[in-house]
Write an enzyme that holds these catalytic residues in place. Structure first.
Site, short mmCIF file in Angstrom:
data_model
loop_
_atom_site.label_atom_id
_atom_site.label_comp_id
_atom_site.label_asym_id
_atom_site.label_seq_id
_atom_site.Cartn_x
_atom_site.Cartn_y
_atom_site.Cartn_z
N HIS A 191 22.97 42.33 53.34
CA HIS A 191 22.43 41.68 52.57
C HIS A 191 20.92 42.06 52.30
CE1 HIS A 191 21.27 39.49 56.01
NE2 HIS A 191 19.84 39.57 55.84
N GLU A 433 38.35 37.14 46.81
CA GLU A 433 37.18 38.30 46.93
C GLU A 433 38.27 38.45 48.59
OE1 GLU A 433 33.56 37.18 48.46
OE2 GLU A 433 33.91 35.15 48.78
N ASP A 457 33.50 41.58 49.30
CA ASP A 457 34.30 40.67 50.19
C ASP A 457 36.33 42.13 49.70
OD1 ASP A 457 32.81 39.67 51.97
OD2 ASP A 457 32.31 38.78 50.94
N CYS A 504 31.47 40.60 40.34
CA CYS A 504 30.15 40.17 41.07
C CYS A 504 29.96 40.51 42.15
CB CYS A 504 29.70 38.30 41.12
SG CYS A 504 31.13 37.71 42.36
C1 PEP Z 1 31.55 39.72 47.44
O1 PEP Z 1 32.28 39.44 48.45
O2 PEP Z 1 32.04 40.85 46.13
C2 PEP Z 1 30.25 38.95 46.79
C3 PEP Z 1 29.01 38.68 45.54
O3 PEP Z 1 29.87 38.14 47.36
P1 PEP Z 1 28.97 38.28 48.87
O4 PEP Z 1 28.14 40.20 48.66
O5 PEP Z 1 27.70 37.63 49.02
O6 PEP Z 1 29.83 38.34 49.94
MG MG Z 2 32.33 37.55 49.26
#
Ligand code: PEP
Ligand code: MG
Length: 582
Positions: A191, A433, A457, A504
């Protein structure tokens, strides 16, 4: 001159002086005191705590005013550290017993806590460590009277180098004087990296030993696109990178003309090109980069860095702000995904050996329906103000979708009973995911209106590669044949079941892979706002037929490296090479 290799986290090149933040900041010389000075020392400690408290409250109010309350609330967690009686009492006891200065004892106690937390391999405690050291540095600064500049009041432009950066560091950093940042730990989808991109600050993560190698004041070149740092560059490197900077800025200027153009292939296939956000204040950036909507609003950031959970009203206001700012463009709110590398300092979540495989996201929500339904009602209420869609994270099988939809129906009924408006036709989606969701997406498709593929993920679970572990980052391959096959399967199945499929994860912002995604038939691409213009340009530069050929060909290779080599060759032959890729 020395080259350090890390992971490209946020694009752009910056050249500047380093400001190294590390545990050195709290190493203080040992100084004995007389028995008679003990009361004075304790008063000094108490004064420093009071001053720190006032300082943090001041910063909180300033940040809330200037950047937004959600950033300011981060400092409430810091105030909680300051009130931790266990730490404070230990410091007082040891001053009395050991007769050393307050700053020395305080730094020793702090180090002891930090070291014992760091030994435990647990992301939740790591978050606490950055809160504790952040607050600790401030207290010591008051004790020793050192007015060393902090991240909030920097006098000159710097590139921040740290072991890791807490959300509070990154929030304060959203200012003119932090021109780049580099961290020892983290991966492309941690993050910290995602936040850097949101703030449009060039960044390199996963450098392993940057805080040991670089010293405050060193001149460095940070290339956030290549994932490298050049320490103490010579004249030749400086001139080469200054040219690169110009090239990159020209390239970005050139992208501005795509802002208001549709994301459409030369032969007329239209895609929805959306953006990912973490905070409501990012909608300006989404619109200024010309996105068609928001494809992923990571709502968990509303829950982080605050004392207590956000109320239904807090959440409703946040979602409504986003929906109204974007209207009539669509916004997808992802129900909160806590766990993994995102934790709350106040909500009791157990310490797990494998947090990414643990009590995370929808699993946590379904186990705590009272907390979850507050969010569902807030999202439903906001749906009355524009085009809102909702999606569930970390779905592993259809049972979870059914349970979540049941709670959603309960939330709808609760609102109906109070005659509160919402959009009864709001689209519901599942994030794909987890490999088990990908493999059963034909079943899932009957329960939802769309899929959004979370490759961050999906890749970590399909390839068994921890997404934030820099040591195995070389194995984290979005172009791995297993990943491409999964994408094809999900998109084909979604289409055969008549639902649309988006993507995404961070992979959606890699220009090299755009032709493959388009060719596989993806309907929506959601990426960091800063990547939107470039992805749009690429989509507009090819025909769908060309993209289909590229995707078909990409699926014939045996390794991710072969796929990448093939795509690079394709770009060199015809598709324009992006400024970010070497
Ligand atoms: C992902 O896992 O690709 C996603 C978009 O969610 P996050 O990165 O918040 O886990
Ligand atoms: Mg994710």
């Amino acid at each position: 001159m020395k080259l350090l290799n890390g992971i490209a986290a946020s694009p752009g090149i910056v050249i500047g002086k380093a400001l190294v933040l590390d545990s050195e900041d709290i190493s203080i010389q040992q100084k004995t005191i007389k028995e008679s000075s003990i009361p004075k020392e304790i008063t000094r400690l108490q004064d420093a705590l009071t001053m720190t408290r006032a300082e943090i409250m001041g910063i909180r109010d300033k940040i809330s005013h200037e950047i937004g309350q959600e950033h300011g609330d981060i400092f409430n967690a810091h105030l909680m550290v300051l009130e931790d009686r266990v730490i404070i009492e230990e410091v007082m006891e040891r001053i009395k017993k050991e007769k050393f200065s307050a700053e020395y004892i305080f730094s020793q106690v702090l180090k002891k806590y930090i070291q014992s937390f760091l030994k435990i391999d647990d992301e939740y405690l790591r978050e606490r460590v950055s809160d504790i050291s952040d607050v600790g540095r401030r207290v010591i600064r008051h004790l020793v009277g050192d007015q060393r500049s902090s991240l909030t009041d920097l006098k000159e432009k710097v590139i921040v180098v740290a072991y890791d950066l807490s959300p509070s560091d990154t929030a304060v950093m959203n200012r003119k004087n932090v021109i780049g940042f580099a961290t020892d730990i983290g991966g492309r989808t941690s993050h910290t990296a995602i936040m850097a991109k949101s703030l449009e600050i060039p960044a390199v993560v996963g450098l392993e030993k940057a805080t040991h190698t670089i010293k405050t004041g060193d001149l460095i070149i940070l290339d956030g696109s290549a994932g490298t740092i050049i320490l103490n560059p010579g004249a030749a490197e400086l001139s080469k990178y200054r040219q690169e900077q110009l090239r990159y800025s020209d390239f970005n200027k050139g992208l501005k003309r795509f802002k208001d153009l549709p994301c459409i292939t030369k032969d007329g296939r239209r895609l929805e090109l959306a953006a990912n956000i973490e905070l409501p204040s990012e909608t300006d950036s989404v619109l200024s980069h010309g996105a068609d909507g928001i494809g992923l609003y990571r709502s968990e950031f509303l829950y982080m860095n605050r004392v207590g959970l956000p109320s239904e009203e807090d959440q409703y206001q946040a979602y409504k702000t986003v929906v109204l700012a974007m209207a009539p463009k669509p916004v997808i709110v992802r129900t909160f995904d806590l766990g993994g590398d995102k934790f709350l300092s106040h909500l009791e979540m157990p310490h797990e050996m494998n947090p990414f495989l643990g009590w995370r996201a929808i699993r946590f929500c379904l186990a705590t329906p009272d907390i979850f339904k507050v969010q569902l009602r807030a999202i439903l209420r906001a749906s009355a103000h524009g085009k809102l869609r909702l999606m569930y994270p970390m779905i592993s099988g259809v049972g979870e979708v059914r349970q979540a939809n049941k709670l959603l129906e309960e939330a709808r009924n609760e609102l109906r009973a109070k005659r509160i408006h919402f959009d009864p036709k709001m689209e519901i989606g599942a994030m794909i995911e987890i490999p088990s969701a990908a493999l059963t997406c034909d079943i899932l498709a009957s329960e939802v209106d769309f899929f959004s593929i979370g490759t961050n993920d999906l890749i970590q679970y399909a390839l068994a590669v921890d997404r934030i572990n820099e040591k195995i980052a070389y194995l984290y391959e979005p172009a791995h044949p297993a990943v491409l096959r999964l994408l094809k399967m999900i998109i084909d199945t979604g289409h055969s079941k008549k639902i649309w499929v988006g993507i995404c994860g961070e992979m959606s912002g890699d220009p090299l892979l755009t032709p493959v995604l388009v060719g596989l038939g993806i309907d929506e691409i959601s990426t960091s706002p800063v990547m939107v213009p470039e992805i749009k340009k690429i989509v507009r530069s090819m025909t769908f037929t060309e993209a289909e050929d590229i995707a078909k060909h990409a699926l014939t290779f045996n390794t991710g490296d072969e796929v990448i080599h093939f795509l690079k060759t394709k770009y060199q032959q015809g598709l324009r090479l992006s400024a970010g890729k070497k």
